[in-house]
Design a protein around this motif. Structure first.
Motif, mmCIF file in Angstrom:
data_model
loop_
_atom_site.group_PDB
_atom_site.id
_atom_site.type_symbol
_atom_site.label_atom_id
_atom_site.label_comp_id
_atom_site.label_asym_id
_atom_site.label_seq_id
_atom_site.Cartn_x
_atom_site.Cartn_y
_atom_site.Cartn_z
ATOM 1 N N LEU A 97 0.834 -1.196 0.000
ATOM 2 C CA LEU A 97 0.000 0.000 0.000
ATOM 3 C C LEU A 97 0.871 1.249 0.000
ATOM 4 O O LEU A 97 2.034 1.208 0.449
ATOM 5 N N ALA A 98 0.310 2.334 -0.471
ATOM 6 C CA ALA A 98 1.034 3.604 -0.456
ATOM 7 C C ALA A 98 1.152 4.113 0.982
ATOM 8 O O ALA A 98 0.377 3.736 1.871
ATOM 9 N N LEU A 99 2.154 4.996 1.219
ATOM 10 C CA LEU A 99 2.377 5.516 2.563
ATOM 11 C C LEU A 99 1.168 6.290 3.096
ATOM 12 O O LEU A 99 0.900 6.301 4.297
ATOM 13 N N ASP A 100 0.441 6.951 2.191
ATOM 14 C CA ASP A 100 -0.708 7.754 2.619
ATOM 15 C C ASP A 100 -2.028 6.993 2.504
ATOM 16 O O ASP A 100 -3.113 7.595 2.561
ATOM 17 N N ALA A 101 -1.976 5.680 2.333
ATOM 18 C CA ALA A 101 -3.195 4.887 2.203
ATOM 19 C C ALA A 101 -3.906 4.788 3.547
ATOM 20 O O ALA A 101 -3.294 4.897 4.616
ATOM 21 N N ASP A 102 -5.210 4.576 3.506
ATOM 22 C CA ASP A 102 -6.018 4.372 4.712
ATOM 23 C C ASP A 102 -5.793 2.928 5.184
ATOM 24 O O ASP A 102 -6.472 1.996 4.746
ATOM 25 N N LEU A 103 -4.829 2.748 6.074
ATOM 26 C CA LEU A 103 -4.409 1.402 6.475
ATOM 27 C C LEU A 103 -5.497 0.661 7.239
ATOM 28 O O LEU A 103 -5.671 -0.551 7.067
ATOM 29 N N ALA A 104 -6.217 1.370 8.101
ATOM 30 C CA ALA A 104 -7.279 0.724 8.896
ATOM 31 C C ALA A 104 -8.369 0.169 7.983
ATOM 32 O O ALA A 104 -8.843 -0.970 8.153
ATOM 33 N N THR A 105 -8.767 0.973 7.002
ATOM 34 C CA THR A 105 -9.797 0.511 6.058
ATOM 35 C C THR A 105 -9.279 -0.653 5.222
ATOM 36 O O THR A 105 -10.004 -1.624 4.977
ATOM 37 N N ALA A 106 -8.037 -0.552 4.783
ATOM 38 C CA ALA A 106 -7.456 -1.621 3.980
ATOM 39 C C ALA A 106 -7.440 -2.939 4.756
ATOM 40 O O ALA A 106 -7.792 -3.997 4.220
ATOM 41 N N GLN A 107 -7.056 -2.884 6.019
ATOM 42 C CA GLN A 107 -7.014 -4.102 6.831
ATOM 43 C C GLN A 107 -8.414 -4.682 7.015
ATOM 44 O O GLN A 107 -8.608 -5.903 6.939
ATOM 45 N N THR A 108 -9.399 -3.824 7.229
ATOM 46 C CA THR A 108 -10.778 -4.284 7.389
ATOM 47 C C THR A 108 -11.285 -4.961 6.118
ATOM 48 O O THR A 108 -11.947 -6.009 6.164
ATOM 49 N N LEU A 109 -10.948 -4.381 4.966
ATOM 50 C CA LEU A 109 -11.384 -4.946 3.693
ATOM 51 C C LEU A 109 -10.754 -6.314 3.431
ATOM 52 O O LEU A 109 -11.434 -7.255 2.999
ATOM 53 N N ILE A 110 -9.456 -6.423 3.702
ATOM 54 C CA ILE A 110 -8.767 -7.699 3.465
ATOM 55 C C ILE A 110 -9.275 -8.761 4.443
ATOM 56 O O ILE A 110 -9.435 -9.935 4.078
ATOM 57 N N GLU A 111 -9.562 -8.355 5.661
ATOM 58 C CA GLU A 111 -10.100 -9.313 6.637
ATOM 59 C C GLU A 111 -11.462 -9.834 6.175
ATOM 60 O O GLU A 111 -11.771 -11.020 6.325
ATOM 61 N N GLU A 112 -12.259 -8.952 5.600
ATOM 62 C CA GLU A 112 -13.560 -9.364 5.061
ATOM 63 C C GLU A 112 -13.383 -10.390 3.950
ATOM 64 O O GLU A 112 -14.128 -11.381 3.862
ATOM 65 N N VAL A 113 -12.388 -10.168 3.102
ATOM 66 C CA VAL A 113 -12.114 -11.114 2.019
ATOM 67 C C VAL A 113 -11.712 -12.475 2.574
ATOM 68 O O VAL A 113 -12.177 -13.523 2.104
ATOM 69 N N VAL A 114 -10.848 -12.475 3.593
ATOM 70 C CA VAL A 114 -10.337 -13.736 4.149
ATOM 71 C C VAL A 114 -11.462 -14.543 4.787
ATOM 72 O O VAL A 114 -11.627 -15.742 4.514
ATOM 73 N N VAL A 115 -12.238 -13.917 5.651
ATOM 74 C CA VAL A 115 -13.251 -14.663 6.410
ATOM 75 C C VAL A 115 -14.409 -15.125 5.533
ATOM 76 O O VAL A 115 -15.166 -16.021 5.934
ATOM 77 N N THR A 116 -14.563 -14.549 4.345
ATOM 78 C CA THR A 116 -15.627 -14.994 3.444
ATOM 79 C C THR A 116 -15.126 -15.963 2.373
ATOM 80 O O THR A 116 -15.912 -16.398 1.529
ATOM 81 N N SER A 117 -13.848 -16.299 2.430
ATOM 82 C CA SER A 117 -13.311 -17.246 1.462
ATOM 83 C C SER A 117 -13.774 -18.663 1.801
ATOM 84 O O SER A 117 -13.794 -19.068 2.965
ATOM 85 N N ARG A 118 -14.127 -19.421 0.786
ATOM 86 C CA ARG A 118 -14.580 -20.801 1.010
ATOM 87 C C ARG A 118 -13.436 -21.724 1.435
ATOM 88 O O ARG A 118 -13.672 -22.849 1.862
ATOM 89 N N TYR A 119 -12.196 -21.249 1.295
ATOM 90 C CA TYR A 119 -11.040 -22.069 1.666
ATOM 91 C C TYR A 119 -10.535 -21.772 3.079
ATOM 92 O O TYR A 119 -9.619 -22.439 3.557
ATOM 93 N N ALA A 120 -11.091 -20.785 3.745
ATOM 94 C CA ALA A 120 -10.559 -20.337 5.033
ATOM 95 C C ALA A 120 -10.936 -21.299 6.153
ATOM 96 O O ALA A 120 -12.049 -21.831 6.200
#
Length: 272
Positions: free
Chosen positions: A186-209
């Motif tokens: 991610l870029a230095l000025d990216a919204d890190l908290a939002t990015a982490q929340t989005l990736i966590e959503e992707v992980v927990v909804t994966s059928r392989y998790a």
């Protein structure tokens, strides 16, 4: 004269032991042991297809049984069929041991190492391991070699003795699930908290998790394409090691699309 008589009687005793009938029995017995191990391996494969959750346990039991069949079956066959005199048995064992010690020292070292691997268990059949530049799944631990299949579906054969002296790492240590690490830059000025929340959503909804184990994140400043960036590292568990790359691809594909949709800045190379 006595020496000549002793030599003749020794030759005759050996001839009595190795007669045509005994040789045929040895060949038939060897074929039976081989056929039994093949049937055992085929049966274990069918059983693994029916009970995939017990795949590792079935493979381990099959490997140990194959070891026992080859070692004890061969010894029992030779002794039971030939029934050699005790003196001849001791003499032959000593001669064979000396000859094998010089001619097959590498093979013997691998055999001993194979037995040590089964009891010390640095890895098990079914584990995902890294050995040197090779990474893949252990499919068999044999009398002389370990076979693993890489993620490119190549079969790699490695002598057992190398695992005793070299470093090997196991990703799942006998478990069906395994941690999978996926990075997002991610870029230095990216919204890190939002990015982490989005990736966590992707992980927990994966059928392989595998969600019985935690999902964790780490953030680190790194250099990407000669520019500073933030590395968001995701650590999550896949429910079966066979889906390792499918799980990682699913996270990357859906995660990248979600970051783009929410306008999360990604690092861009510096143009001089």
């Amino acid at each position: 004269m006595n020496d000549t008589n002793g030599l003749v009687s020794g030759i005759l005793s050996v001839a009595d032991v190795f007669n045509i009938y005994a040789i045929l029995l040895l060949i038939l017995g060897g074929f039976f042991i081989w056929a039994l191990t093949v049937a055992l391996n085929n049966g274990s494969k069918r059983l693994m297809e029916k009970i995939p959750a017990r795949r590792f346990l079935i493979l381990q039991i099959s490997t140990l049984t194959t070891f026992a069949l080859y070692i004890f079956g061969t010894i029992g066959l030779v002794v039971g069929v030939l029934q050699p005199p005790q003196e001849l048995l001791f003499a032959a064992a000593g001669s064979i041991a000396v000859a094998l010690g010089f001619a097959l020292k590498d093979v013997v070292a691998s055999l001993v190492a194979g037995i040590l691997l089964l009891f010390d268990r640095p890895f098990r059949v079914g584990d995902r391991v890294s050995f040197g530049d090779t990474y893949g799944e252990i499919v068999s631990i044999g009398l002389r070699t370990v076979r693993l299949v890489t993620l490119d579906d190549n079969l790699v054969t490695i002598p057992n003795s190398r695992f005793i002296t070299d470093v090997v790492s196991s990703g799942n240590a006998g478990e069906l699930d395994m941690m999978v690490v996926t990075d997002f830059n991610l870029a230095l000025d990216a919204d890190l908290a939002t990015a982490q929340t989005l990736i966590e959503e992707v992980v927990v909804t994966s059928r392989y998790a595998y969600l019985k184990k935690p999902v964790s994140f780490t953030l680190e400043e790194i250099e990407v394409a000669h520019t500073l960036a933030i590395r968001l590292r995701t650590k999550a568990y896949v429910l079966d090691v066979r889906y390792e790359k499918a799980f990682q691809s699913d996270i990357v594909l859906r995660g990248t699309a979600l970051l783009q949709k929410h306008g999360i800045a990604r690092p861009k190379p510096v143009v001089s």
